[in-house]
Design a protein around this motif. Structure first.
Motif, PDB file in Angstrom:
ATOM      1  N   LYS A 111       0.700  -1.030  -0.098  1.00 25.03           N
ATOM      2  CA  LYS A 111       0.114  -0.032  -0.110  1.00 25.03           C
ATOM      3  C   LYS A 111       0.778   1.535  -0.545  1.00 25.03           C
ATOM      4  O   LYS A 111       0.466   2.669  -0.787  1.00 25.03           O
ATOM      5  CB  LYS A 111      -0.826  -0.161   0.895  1.00 25.03           C
ATOM      6  CG  LYS A 111      -2.043  -1.083   1.079  1.00 25.03           C
ATOM      7  CD  LYS A 111      -3.022  -0.775   2.159  1.00 25.03           C
ATOM      8  CE  LYS A 111      -4.042  -2.433   1.770  1.00 25.03           C
ATOM      9  NZ  LYS A 111      -5.286  -2.041   3.062  1.00 25.03           N
ATOM     10  N   ASP A 112       1.572   0.959   0.734  1.00 31.70           N
ATOM     11  CA  ASP A 112       3.165   2.483   0.655  1.00 31.70           C
ATOM     12  C   ASP A 112       3.536   2.706  -0.674  1.00 31.70           C
ATOM     13  O   ASP A 112       3.157   3.799  -1.172  1.00 31.70           O
ATOM     14  CB  ASP A 112       4.179   2.328   1.564  1.00 31.70           C
ATOM     15  CG  ASP A 112       3.282   2.499   3.110  1.00 31.70           C
ATOM     16  OD1 ASP A 112       2.797   2.218   3.848  1.00 31.70           O
ATOM     17  OD2 ASP A 112       4.687   2.174   3.886  1.00 31.70           O
ATOM     18  N   ARG A 143       1.317   9.115  -6.209  1.00 35.78           N
ATOM     19  CA  ARG A 143       1.609  10.705  -5.715  1.00 35.78           C
ATOM     20  C   ARG A 143       3.039  10.594  -7.462  1.00 35.78           C
ATOM     21  O   ARG A 143       3.972  12.262  -7.570  1.00 35.78           O
ATOM     22  CB  ARG A 143       2.479  10.706  -4.957  1.00 35.78           C
ATOM     23  CG  ARG A 143       1.879  11.420  -3.525  1.00 35.78           C
ATOM     24  CD  ARG A 143       2.807  11.246  -2.114  1.00 35.78           C
ATOM     25  NE  ARG A 143       3.809  10.675  -1.934  1.00 35.78           N
ATOM     26  CZ  ARG A 143       3.861   9.157  -1.732  1.00 35.78           C
ATOM     27  NH1 ARG A 143       2.618   9.374  -0.682  1.00 35.78           N
ATOM     28  NH2 ARG A 143       5.304   8.719  -0.795  1.00 35.78           N
ATOM     29  N   ASP A 144       3.867  10.323  -8.170  1.00 33.68           N
ATOM     30  CA  ASP A 144       4.551   9.980  -8.967  1.00 33.68           C
ATOM     31  C   ASP A 144       3.665  11.221 -10.153  1.00 33.68           C
ATOM     32  O   ASP A 144       2.945  10.037 -11.433  1.00 33.68           O
ATOM     33  CB  ASP A 144       5.265   8.255  -9.442  1.00 33.68           C
ATOM     34  CG  ASP A 144       6.260   8.969 -10.201  1.00 33.68           C
ATOM     35  OD1 ASP A 144       6.647   9.549 -10.791  1.00 33.68           O
ATOM     36  OD2 ASP A 144       7.474   7.745 -10.473  1.00 33.68           O
ATOM     37  N   ILE A 190      -0.353   8.653 -14.791  1.00 32.40           N
ATOM     38  CA  ILE A 190      -1.393   9.502 -14.644  1.00 32.40           C
ATOM     39  C   ILE A 190      -2.639   8.164 -14.775  1.00 32.40           C
ATOM     40  O   ILE A 190      -2.810   7.452 -14.816  1.00 32.40           O
ATOM     41  CB  ILE A 190      -1.961  10.348 -15.749  1.00 32.40           C
ATOM     42  CG1 ILE A 190      -0.918  11.465 -16.663  1.00 32.40           C
ATOM     43  CG2 ILE A 190      -3.428  10.854 -16.501  1.00 32.40           C
ATOM     44  CD1 ILE A 190      -0.414  12.344 -17.403  1.00 32.40           C
ATOM     45  N   GLU A 191      -4.250   8.931 -13.828  1.00 30.15           N
ATOM     46  CA  GLU A 191      -5.517   8.044 -14.140  1.00 30.15           C
ATOM     47  C   GLU A 191      -5.464   6.772 -13.654  1.00 30.15           C
ATOM     48  O   GLU A 191      -5.624   5.715 -14.047  1.00 30.15           O
ATOM     49  CB  GLU A 191      -5.845   8.483 -15.302  1.00 30.15           C
ATOM     50  CG  GLU A 191      -6.205   9.233 -15.736  1.00 30.15           C
ATOM     51  CD  GLU A 191      -6.829   9.216 -17.976  1.00 30.15           C
ATOM     52  OE1 GLU A 191      -7.045   8.018 -17.931  1.00 30.15           O
ATOM     53  OE2 GLU A 191      -7.077  10.733 -17.646  1.00 30.15           O
ATOM     54  N   VAL A 192      -4.210   6.741 -12.081  1.00 29.12           N
ATOM     55  CA  VAL A 192      -4.378   5.390 -11.831  1.00 29.12           C
ATOM     56  C   VAL A 192      -6.176   5.034 -11.297  1.00 29.12           C
ATOM     57  O   VAL A 192      -6.373   5.056 -10.603  1.00 29.12           O
ATOM     58  CB  VAL A 192      -3.365   5.970 -10.244  1.00 29.12           C
ATOM     59  CG1 VAL A 192      -3.075   4.415  -9.745  1.00 29.12           C
ATOM     60  CG2 VAL A 192      -2.057   6.552 -10.740  1.00 29.12           C
ATOM     61  N   ARG A 193      -5.746   3.624 -11.925  1.00 29.91           N
ATOM     62  CA  ARG A 193      -6.458   2.923 -11.223  1.00 29.91           C
ATOM     63  C   ARG A 193      -6.293   1.569 -10.647  1.00 29.91           C
ATOM     64  O   ARG A 193      -6.026   1.142 -11.300  1.00 29.91           O
ATOM     65  CB  ARG A 193      -7.592   2.250 -12.760  1.00 29.91           C
ATOM     66  CG  ARG A 193      -8.170   3.334 -13.384  1.00 29.91           C
ATOM     67  CD  ARG A 193      -8.850   3.279 -14.816  1.00 29.91           C
ATOM     68  NE  ARG A 193      -9.374   3.977 -14.770  1.00 29.91           N
ATOM     69  CZ  ARG A 193      -9.820   4.664 -16.342  1.00 29.91           C
ATOM     70  NH1 ARG A 193      -8.368   4.032 -17.072  1.00 29.91           N
ATOM     71  NH2 ARG A 193     -10.329   5.983 -16.863  1.00 29.91           N
TER      72      ARG A 193
END
Length: 134
Positions: free
Chosen positions: A59-60, A67-68, A72-75
């Motif tokens: 999870k970390d 945050r990177d 873009i558009e992390v799903r």
């Protein structure tokens, strides 16, 4: 130890070989430190990544990825406890071709929103099987 698996997709921002090499180098170093294994399927229009290991560490890692600005558009597609690692021998296996996942047209048609957990895990099972056959 309880193992946790996450599979996410994102769109790369500023994709080129040096950016990809930087991501792979950082991921392998952090994953070895945090007892995370996994695989990255990528091309210029998609990253599809599987991470597995201790739940808090996985999870970390996902929080860092979100945050990177190269993602873009992390799903999220899969988030679950598992009994075994799929990629136990790889800090980060990399598939640079990824011709057997969704096409660019399918991605443009938002196939990612409709993808099932089984379909997404199936991509990684195929990748693992092909890597182990080499």
């Amino acid at each position: 130890m309880s193992l946790y698996r996450i599979i996410y997709s994102s769109r790369p921002f500023g994709y080129d070989s040096s950016m990809l090499n930087g991501i792979l180098m950082q991921a392998r170093r952090a994953n070895e430190r945090d007892d995370i294994t996994g695989a990255l399927i990528c091309r210029e229009d998609i990253f599809l990544q599987l991470l597995e290991g201790p739940e808090d560490k996985v999870k970390d890692a996902v929080a860092r990825i979100k945050r990177d600005d190269r993602h873009i558009e992390v799903r999220m597609h899969v988030e679950k406890h598992v009994s075994d690692r799929m990629f136990g021998q790889w800090a980060m296996l990399h598939d640079p071709v990824a011709t057997w996942i969704w096409t660019q047209a399918e991605i443009d048609d938002d196939v990612i929103e409709r993808a099932t957990e089984e379909e997404v895990e199936g991509f990684f099972q195929r990748l693992r099987d092909e890597a182990e056959a080499v």
